[in-house]
Design a protein around this motif. Sequence first.
Motif, short mmCIF file in Angstrom:
data_model
loop_
_atom_site.label_atom_id
_atom_site.label_comp_id
_atom_site.label_asym_id
_atom_site.label_seq_id
_atom_site.Cartn_x
_atom_site.Cartn_y
_atom_site.Cartn_z
N GLY A 1 0.79 -1.22 0.00
CA GLY A 1 0.00 0.00 0.00
C GLY A 1 0.83 1.28 0.00
N PRO A 2 1.81 1.39 0.86
CA PRO A 2 2.59 2.64 0.92
C PRO A 2 3.32 2.93 -0.39
N TYR A 3 3.62 1.89 -1.17
CA TYR A 3 4.38 2.13 -2.39
C TYR A 3 3.49 2.28 -3.62
N LEU A 4 2.34 1.58 -3.60
CA LEU A 4 1.48 1.59 -4.79
C LEU A 4 0.17 2.34 -4.55
N GLY A 5 0.02 2.89 -3.37
CA GLY A 5 -1.15 3.72 -3.13
C GLY A 5 -2.41 2.97 -2.74
N GLY A 6 -2.35 1.64 -2.63
CA GLY A 6 -3.53 0.88 -2.22
C GLY A 6 -4.73 1.23 -3.09
#
Lengths: 558, 285
Positions: free
Chosen positions: A372-377
């Motif tokens: 989530g933190p890297y791909l924006g969830g």
Amino acid sequence: MSFNTVTSSFKVTRRRRAPLAEAARVGLIAGAALVAFALIGAYAAMDKRHVVEDLLTLSQIACGLMVFAAGYATARDGRSGPAAALLHGLVAGAVAGACLALLVWLTVSVNLRATLVAASPALARALSLGAPVASTQALAQLPVLGALLAGLGAAVGLLPPAGRHAMTTGLGVVLVAGLFRDVFASMLDNLPDFTGPEIELFGPSGLNPGAAPVLFAAGAAFSLLRRRLTRRAGVPRSGASRLGSALLVAGVLVLPLVTNDFVAQVAMLVALYMLMGMGLNIELGLAGLVDLGFVAFFAVGAYTVALMCSSGPLAVADVSFWLALPVAIVLAACAGLLFGLPVLRVRGDYLAMATLGLGEIIRVLVLSDALGPYLGGSQGIIEIRHPSLFGLELKSPASLYYLALALAAVVAFVSWRLQHAKIGRAWLAMREDEDVAQALGIDPVASKLLAYTIGAAFAGAAGAVFAALIGSVYPHSFQLLVSINVLAILVIGGLGSLPGVLVGAIVLIGLPELLREFGEFRYLFYGIALVAMMHVRAEGLWPAAHARENVQPENAHA
Amino acid sequence: MREVSTSPPLLEVRGLKKAFGGMIAIQNVDLSVAQGAVHAIIGPNGAGKTTAFNCITAFVPPTSGRITLAGERIDGLPAHVVARHGIARTYQNVRLFPNMTALENVLVGQHRRLHATFWEAIAGSGRFRREEAEARVRALDMLDFVGIPHRAGHLARNMPYGDQRRLEIARALVGGPRLLMLDEPAAGMNPTEGRALVDLIERVRDRLGVTVVLIEHHMRVVMAVAQRITVFDRGAVLTEGSPAEIQADERVIAAYLGRRSGASGPAPAPLEPVVPASRLEARIA
């Protein structure tokens, strides 16, 4: 693939009935279809759409076509003489119309709305066709109209092939022109006005009543002329079809320029699905690998471009689209290779299940807390920059359409080359009979892996373009439905056939987008079309096998 | 009758065994096929002939045993590697690629002879074009060789049965194998077609120099074409010899009729081939 074997087992053997009973039966079937059409609410929804201005609505045309088809079918049964066939058509139409009249009467006299929401007074009013609601006149006119229409259908069915073809072509032209009014009207708007304001083809929502017969006549005349020309030895068929494909290519190239932005956007979507279709065509159409997780590679491509070309906070880099595109393709191919290794040792249905799982894994991973933190969830990645070419930002739907089209052309070229090389033949052989192919020296795992990797690479390219087109990516864009849609495109177009991918994408993606007023009923017709297709033409609209047969006989003695 | 060369055998099978679960299909099968020979395998149905074929071509993995082709061990290798060693085969029930044309079927058969890479194919390099052109010529020549040049553009599934059998042989031969294994090539053929097949097999051996092993029930074909015959019965080799020796062997006739010396009472007769004693003797004699 087993689509063909499944569908061919549905051969219906019809029992012989008395012709009149048969006509009544066909009429009842058509009547049931009409009633169902009205009761699901499709009639009311499509009644708002005028195909011929102030004269005929879409729902009236749909009902009319059903009755027309019933008459046509009874006449084409071919067991009785012309007069009897005509009579049978009339009977079938009257029965069908009576069914609808019965529905109107029931709607008014009994309250059906508790269970059947669509059986409303509005429906009764619409079906009374301007006569006082549920009056004797309104009820009587339906069977009469039905009989007339079905009689017309029977009459067309009795015509010699040339006449039949001319009639159906004319009807088709009117329908297409009326249905796709927006496309054609915007084209005409962009053209210099030769005709002058007094002859207008289109009204604000459909064809002008005066223009419909003209178009019908033009279509019929064209059909007759074409028939005459092709029969004469002067015009060889291949020449005619070459002219046709040249026109098609020209049409594809200028389409967004001569129409409006909405059409360009739809065309862009079609081109995008073509890209994906050609990727899956390598896997499924050529190598016979049923892949239901195709969307995973699409997602890999899209997220790669999103991370590399965004000015948002999640971006890894902010480079040109042209740099990100090859990276996306390579990453998607790597994902294909990585996924392919474990799943390609299973066959057939098991492969479908395994890939289905893989497709979902990617989506769930993107949504997970870990990534989530890297791909924006579920928030996705936004503010992806549009690609630019020679300092020109590709922003308008038309320019993005050309981008997708250019990529599709490249992919089509690569597919075509591979298809006619050793590896393409190996894929086809694997699809036909894996054991025999292996006994001829083809390494099954290696060639499947290659097909899977190339298919994934093409999907990655499509994903990259998708990200650039939309400007943002969200996990919900990568649902199973995308994989299913691409699969349906291939089946409709014809497995393993490149032109089939184009045809399938237009039919399944383009048409429903252009027919937005159908709303959710689009999917109903979608489903009916798929079932009908599997019955009538299971090998697809542009099948590959027929294209191949007898292509080389003249070289055979070389 | 041709003389069989005395050079070391091309195909050598020692102690081959195949068990499907607890059912032993074949065991203690020894087979030695001389270079340049036509070697027939006969025997009643269910004797394990096709199972032996399948083990040799790695269609199914053998349970135990040793298979060598020209001195190299090939047992335990995957089927496509065995094919690359130079074994090609046909199938009891024709197995073509039905939705591909005859020409395409034969082109697939050349898979291991083509070397242009994936990238060369996309770029359409000179080598790729040259190789494809040569492959086409070879394919058309091979269709001509088996006698169906006019079928090149036809879909395999639309071809008549006899032509399908020929196409299957063409597909197997075009890869340039050392050993061609035919599984009942004459099945469903009339005497005229059978004679044409004998002629084809002899041309395969003499003009292409390919060693042939065939399973066959048609005695006329076997006796006309084979230099060596191995008889299978109940999962094992019953006997082996020249056609003359086999014709004289009592056990062969007994095996075909389902009677076995030493067995008490007649065993159930095999369903096929339905050959009455007098006719079998007439064929063999």
